[in-house]
Design a protein around this motif. Structure first.
Motif, short mmCIF file in Angstrom:
data_model
loop_
_atom_site.label_atom_id
_atom_site.label_comp_id
_atom_site.label_asym_id
_atom_site.label_seq_id
_atom_site.Cartn_x
_atom_site.Cartn_y
_atom_site.Cartn_z
N PRO A 209 16.34 1.26 -4.58
CA PRO A 209 17.26 2.26 -4.28
C PRO A 209 16.83 3.37 -3.37
O PRO A 209 15.41 3.50 -3.49
CB PRO A 209 17.93 2.75 -5.61
CG PRO A 209 16.92 2.00 -6.82
CD PRO A 209 16.16 1.05 -5.85
N ALA A 210 17.56 4.04 -2.81
CA ALA A 210 17.40 5.09 -2.11
C ALA A 210 16.75 6.31 -2.91
O ALA A 210 16.85 6.58 -3.94
CB ALA A 210 18.58 5.86 -1.21
N VAL A 211 15.88 7.00 -2.26
CA VAL A 211 14.99 8.25 -2.85
C VAL A 211 15.32 9.47 -2.04
O VAL A 211 15.13 9.57 -0.79
CB VAL A 211 13.42 7.86 -2.97
CG1 VAL A 211 12.63 8.92 -3.66
CG2 VAL A 211 13.18 6.66 -3.72
N LEU A 212 15.37 10.45 -2.90
CA LEU A 212 15.60 11.79 -2.22
C LEU A 212 14.43 12.61 -2.43
O LEU A 212 13.92 12.86 -3.48
CB LEU A 212 16.77 12.47 -2.78
CG LEU A 212 17.05 14.01 -2.38
CD1 LEU A 212 17.51 14.00 -0.90
CD2 LEU A 212 18.19 14.74 -3.10
N LEU A 213 13.85 13.07 -1.18
CA LEU A 213 12.63 13.97 -1.22
C LEU A 213 13.10 15.29 -0.80
O LEU A 213 13.88 15.36 -0.06
CB LEU A 213 11.55 13.47 0.09
CG LEU A 213 11.16 12.03 -0.33
CD1 LEU A 213 10.42 11.54 0.87
CD2 LEU A 213 10.43 11.68 -1.66
N SER A 214 12.31 16.37 -1.38
CA SER A 214 12.58 17.70 -1.12
C SER A 214 11.58 18.05 0.10
O SER A 214 10.80 19.15 0.11
CB SER A 214 12.17 18.26 -2.25
OG SER A 214 10.95 18.39 -2.79
N LYS A 215 11.65 17.36 1.05
CA LYS A 215 11.07 17.54 2.54
C LYS A 215 11.96 17.28 3.69
O LYS A 215 12.66 16.40 3.40
CB LYS A 215 9.59 16.72 2.45
CG LYS A 215 8.81 16.80 1.11
CD LYS A 215 7.84 18.12 1.30
CE LYS A 215 7.10 18.42 0.23
NZ LYS A 215 6.73 19.56 -0.23
N SER B 216 0.67 -1.11 0.08
CA SER B 216 0.03 -0.21 0.01
C SER B 216 0.99 1.41 -0.11
O SER B 216 2.01 1.17 0.54
CB SER B 216 -0.87 -0.14 1.11
OG SER B 216 -0.18 0.11 2.42
N LEU B 217 0.58 1.99 -0.67
CA LEU B 217 1.14 3.47 -0.91
C LEU B 217 0.60 4.56 0.04
O LEU B 217 -0.67 4.57 -0.02
CB LEU B 217 1.26 3.97 -2.36
CG LEU B 217 2.06 3.10 -3.27
CD1 LEU B 217 1.51 3.59 -4.84
CD2 LEU B 217 3.30 3.05 -2.96
N PHE B 218 1.53 5.25 0.82
CA PHE B 218 0.99 6.24 1.57
C PHE B 218 1.05 7.70 1.00
O PHE B 218 2.33 7.95 0.51
CB PHE B 218 1.72 6.20 3.01
CG PHE B 218 1.39 7.41 3.77
CD1 PHE B 218 0.40 6.92 4.68
CD2 PHE B 218 2.24 8.29 3.97
CE1 PHE B 218 -0.27 8.15 5.60
CE2 PHE B 218 1.91 9.44 4.92
CZ PHE B 218 0.59 9.31 5.63
N PRO B 219 0.17 8.23 0.84
CA PRO B 219 0.24 9.52 0.17
C PRO B 219 0.87 10.79 1.08
O PRO B 219 0.04 11.26 2.00
CB PRO B 219 -1.32 9.84 -0.39
CG PRO B 219 -2.03 9.10 0.75
CD PRO B 219 -1.34 7.89 1.14
N ARG C 293 1.85 14.73 -5.10
CA ARG C 293 2.76 13.97 -6.14
C ARG C 293 3.50 12.90 -5.57
O ARG C 293 4.15 12.43 -6.01
CB ARG C 293 3.57 14.92 -6.81
CG ARG C 293 2.74 16.07 -7.62
CD ARG C 293 3.23 17.21 -8.28
NE ARG C 293 4.64 17.34 -8.00
CZ ARG C 293 5.29 18.29 -8.58
NH1 ARG C 293 4.90 19.04 -9.42
NH2 ARG C 293 6.65 18.66 -8.12
N THR C 294 3.80 12.87 -4.29
CA THR C 294 4.46 11.87 -3.59
C THR C 294 3.79 10.67 -2.78
O THR C 294 2.93 11.12 -1.85
CB THR C 294 5.89 12.70 -2.50
OG1 THR C 294 6.24 13.66 -3.47
CG2 THR C 294 6.69 11.60 -2.21
N GLN C 295 4.38 9.45 -3.17
CA GLN C 295 3.57 8.54 -2.42
C GLN C 295 4.77 7.66 -1.82
O GLN C 295 5.73 7.51 -2.50
CB GLN C 295 2.62 7.81 -3.11
CG GLN C 295 1.28 8.37 -3.47
CD GLN C 295 0.69 7.61 -4.45
OE1 GLN C 295 0.85 6.35 -4.56
NE2 GLN C 295 -0.36 8.18 -4.93
N LEU C 296 4.64 7.01 -0.50
CA LEU C 296 5.85 6.23 0.08
C LEU C 296 5.16 4.68 0.24
O LEU C 296 4.08 4.64 0.66
CB LEU C 296 6.35 6.78 1.11
CG LEU C 296 6.96 8.30 1.32
CD1 LEU C 296 7.17 8.52 2.60
CD2 LEU C 296 8.23 8.01 0.44
#
Length: 112
Positions: free
Chosen positions: A35-41, A2-5, A9-12
């Motif tokens: 792979p690691a993901v970079l978020l602008s938060k 399940s994706l967490f909104p 535009r970003t789901q984890l």
């Protein structure tokens, strides 16, 4: 899965996250098999929006998934959490007691 909104535009994918690493206004998301993901938060922004109790803030820089910790180590004043037998992160002095209580594990005391 399940994706967490997180935002519009970003789901984890929360179940696969090992830990977050904050770098100012950016956060790296480290997954088990991706792979690691970079978020602008910032990591603070993430912690306010993620489900309560799922992630534990262990320092100003790191937050880990509650079920990811395999062992705690305490050696010469260092407070560390190890998971996946190869990733070791330092728990801040301020958050150490709360972390031990939340995880419910006694630290393994190692001596050199």
């Amino acid at each position: 899965m399940s994706l967490f909104p997180l935002t519009d535009r970003t789901q984890l994918l929360l179940e696969d996250i090992l830990y977050f690493e904050g770098e100012g206004n950016y956060t790296f998301v480290y997954y088990r098999n991706r792979p690691a993901v970079l978020l602008s938060k910032s990591i603070g922004f993430l912690m306010e929006r993620l489900p309560e109790g799922m992630f534990i803030r262990i320092s100003r820089k790191y937050a880990i998934h509650k079920n990811a910790a395999n062992s705690l180590q305490f050696e010469q004043g260092e407070r560390e959490v190890t998971f996946f037998e190869s990733i070791t992160l330092t728990v801040s002095r301020r958050r150490w007691r709360e972390f031990k209580k939340t995880v419910g594990t006694k630290p393994i005391r190692l001596r050199k």
